[in-house]
Design a protein around this motif. Structure first.
Motif, mmCIF file in Angstrom:
data_model
loop_
_atom_site.group_PDB
_atom_site.id
_atom_site.type_symbol
_atom_site.label_atom_id
_atom_site.label_comp_id
_atom_site.label_asym_id
_atom_site.label_seq_id
_atom_site.Cartn_x
_atom_site.Cartn_y
_atom_site.Cartn_z
ATOM 1 N N SER A 116 51.001 27.186 8.257
ATOM 2 C CA SER A 116 51.161 28.264 9.125
ATOM 3 C C SER A 116 51.130 28.364 10.363
ATOM 4 O O SER A 116 50.496 27.727 11.354
ATOM 5 C CB SER A 116 50.551 29.671 9.253
ATOM 6 O OG SER A 116 50.797 30.407 9.898
ATOM 7 N N ARG A 154 51.304 29.474 13.685
ATOM 8 C CA ARG A 154 50.954 30.463 14.662
ATOM 9 C C ARG A 154 50.311 30.336 16.219
ATOM 10 O O ARG A 154 50.612 31.153 16.727
ATOM 11 C CB ARG A 154 50.138 31.466 14.270
ATOM 12 C CG ARG A 154 49.789 31.118 12.727
ATOM 13 C CD ARG A 154 48.866 32.387 12.438
ATOM 14 N NE ARG A 154 48.966 32.948 10.825
ATOM 15 C CZ ARG A 154 48.074 32.957 9.807
ATOM 16 N NH1 ARG A 154 47.241 34.478 10.361
ATOM 17 N NH2 ARG A 154 48.175 33.007 8.943
ATOM 18 N N HIS A 171 48.462 32.586 21.037
ATOM 19 C CA HIS A 171 48.921 33.327 19.556
ATOM 20 C C HIS A 171 50.102 34.209 20.166
ATOM 21 O O HIS A 171 50.189 35.326 20.547
ATOM 22 C CB HIS A 171 47.926 33.506 19.488
ATOM 23 C CG HIS A 171 48.156 33.867 18.272
ATOM 24 N ND1 HIS A 171 47.488 34.727 17.329
ATOM 25 C CD2 HIS A 171 48.999 34.227 17.128
ATOM 26 C CE1 HIS A 171 48.331 34.728 15.879
ATOM 27 N NE2 HIS A 171 49.214 33.924 15.684
ATOM 28 N N GLU A 218 56.129 32.962 10.229
ATOM 29 C CA GLU A 218 55.266 31.972 10.350
ATOM 30 C C GLU A 218 54.681 30.669 9.619
ATOM 31 O O GLU A 218 54.629 30.128 9.586
ATOM 32 C CB GLU A 218 54.905 32.237 11.775
ATOM 33 C CG GLU A 218 55.063 33.286 13.067
ATOM 34 C CD GLU A 218 54.003 33.135 14.164
ATOM 35 O OE1 GLU A 218 52.631 33.635 13.453
ATOM 36 O OE2 GLU A 218 54.796 33.691 14.842
ATOM 37 N N ASP A 241 52.710 35.232 9.588
ATOM 38 C CA ASP A 241 51.467 35.558 9.290
ATOM 39 C C ASP A 241 51.005 37.178 8.702
ATOM 40 O O ASP A 241 52.215 37.783 9.799
ATOM 41 C CB ASP A 241 51.294 35.413 11.323
ATOM 42 C CG ASP A 241 50.046 35.943 11.481
ATOM 43 O OD1 ASP A 241 49.328 36.486 10.631
ATOM 44 O OD2 ASP A 241 49.358 36.246 12.667
ATOM 45 N N THR A 247 49.417 39.734 11.228
ATOM 46 C CA THR A 247 50.260 40.612 12.140
ATOM 47 C C THR A 247 50.827 41.394 12.210
ATOM 48 O O THR A 247 51.085 42.097 13.127
ATOM 49 C CB THR A 247 49.998 39.463 13.169
ATOM 50 O OG1 THR A 247 48.966 38.412 13.120
ATOM 51 C CG2 THR A 247 50.004 39.675 14.681
#
Length: 437
Positions: free
Chosen positions: A141, A143, A154, A202, A204, A207
């Motif tokens: 990933s 991120r 981030h 990403e 993610d 999130t």
């Protein structure tokens, strides 16, 4: 000789003592006061120090747990540095405290002026994550963003705060128009879709879930059409399940139903977290005396480490602190002096508390693994500083909260009609006392 009739003298009608006291209370409740120049002189008071104490307590617990869970790993590493992980965390905490104190002293209304540039900056940073020369790939990933000598950041954390600020500004400006389809629902989707899509790609997923729940909570509070809201939520869930999830994400959902089917593979994180909580019992094994090795113990699964070393009592303390944060944030939103402040407080509170309870839900196997941090406790510089800045904004709003029934001129410009703000405190005027001649 002056023959003009005398001008009668007008006398102020007499008032009973009870009416005078009521008028005095009504006048005292009229904040802010407008000067002759038309400027608003606002009545400010002390910030909500319950939130300040809660955040400092959570950060202190986090530093303690990060050190306990990372010291041995740092000692066994090549540098034999037990402060390799907690040292930067302490530095980030100091910077975060400074950011919180700064934002607490800044009038939160100035954020409306930078809401659009801040939102566009967040979009640009999220796009730069996909540039191979600038991103940092961890676990498949991308991120993290690394630009030159600057520390890695981030961008999704910046995107959370930028989106909350811009939505609060847009909702307050739109007023009752948020209930419309073309004037409310469609522009709302245009605003939130780029951030949600970029974070999801990403990828993610955790999130993405936090951002989605936060913005839809704000949309609901702003007075959204419930039919439109229900259709968007259900459509988004179906689309994510059918075309959006990758293979390992689907595996997490399937293993979540029974992690013991693959305790040494895909269900390893969940099983170890549950074992750690079980070993902790009521009082825990003691600080630094862990018996179960927990993956990502100083990050995503730090709550399992809290439960192992401090037991059920420690877990309850952490959950209670987040409940206090949620209660105080809701109270500030209900007492905010204007619609922008109310929506901003509600969005920040929803974001921090939803993320906390999703993280805890993952550890106790109520939710599939998402890979999000526990605010103020997990290791991570970007998350800590942005969370502190958000709390600073919340404290800035709390410095101008007003009591229910207060006449507040600031709210008039943002509030819509009678039915436009069913979920927010409107500007109220006390009825004028009727005086008998």
């Amino acid at each position: 000789m002056n023959l003009a009739p005398p001008i009668p003298r007008l006398e102020r009608p007499r008032r009973r003592a009870g009416h005078k006291a009521e008028d005095d209370r009504s006048t005292a409740n009229r904040t802010p006061v407008k000067s002759r120049a038309g400027a608003v002189r606002r009545e400010r008071h002390q910030a909500d120090y319950v939130i300040l104490v809660v955040v400092v307590a959570l950060t202190a617990i986090g530093i303690l747990m990060v050190y306990s869970s990372s010291a041995l790993k740092g000692y066994l590493s090549q540098d034999a540095d037990t402060f390799a992980t907690v040292g930067p965390q302490i530095q980030w905490a100091i910077l975060g405290l400074a950011a919180m104190l700064l934002m607490m002293r800044v009038d939160y209304r100035y954020l409306r002026l930078v809401s659009v540039p801040f939102y566009l900056l967040a979009i640009v940073l999220l796009l730069l994550v996909f540039v191979p020369q600038l991103n940092i790939v961890i676990g498949g990933s991308a991120r993290w963003l690394k630009i030159g000598p600057l520390p890695a950041v981030h961008p999704a954390e910046i995107g959370k705060l930028a989106l909350v600020i811009y939505l609060a500004h847009w909702f307050a400006k739109r007023g009752t128009g948020v209930r419309g389809f073309w004037g409310g629902t469609i522009p709302f989707l245009v605003i939130v879709t780029p951030v949600i899509f970029l974070v999801f790609k990403e990828p993610d997923l955790g999130t993405t879930g936090v951002i989605t729940l936060t913005v839809f909570t704000m949309f609901f509070i702003a007075g959204a059409n419930l039919v439109h809201l229900a259709v968007m939520v259900s459509g988004g869930v179906v689309a994510m399940l059918l075309v959006g999830l990758r293979g390992y994400q689907m595996d997490r959902i399937l293993v979540w139903q029974n992690p013991w089917l693959d305790p040494l593979g895909k269900g390893f994180h969940t099983v170890q977290g549950l074992l750690a909580l079980g070993v902790g019992g009521l009082l825990g094994t003691g600080l630094g005396a862990s018996k179960v090795s927990v993956p990502n113990a100083f990050n995503d699964f730090i709550f399992a480490e809290v439960g192992q070393e401090f037991g059920l009592i420690g877990g309850i303390v952490v959950i209670t602190l987040f409940l206090l944060l949620a209660y105080s944030g809701v109270r500030i939103a209900l007492s905010a002096p204007d619609t922008f402040g109310a929506l901003l407080a509600a969005g920040i509170t929803a974001w921090l508390c939803l993320q906390a309870f999703i993280n805890i839900g993952v550890v106790v196997a109520l939710l599939p693994i998402t890979g999000i941090t526990l605010p103020f406790i997990s290791a991570g510089g970007s998350s800590l500083i942005i969370s502190f800045a958000a709390v600073g904004i919340l404290l800035s709003i709390s410095r101008e909260t007003v009591e229910k029934g207060t006449w507040n001129d600031d709210a008039i410009a943002d509030r819509g009609g009678r039915n436009g703000r069913t979920h927010l405190p409107g500007a109220r005027r006390r009825p004028l006392a009727r005086h008998d001649a």
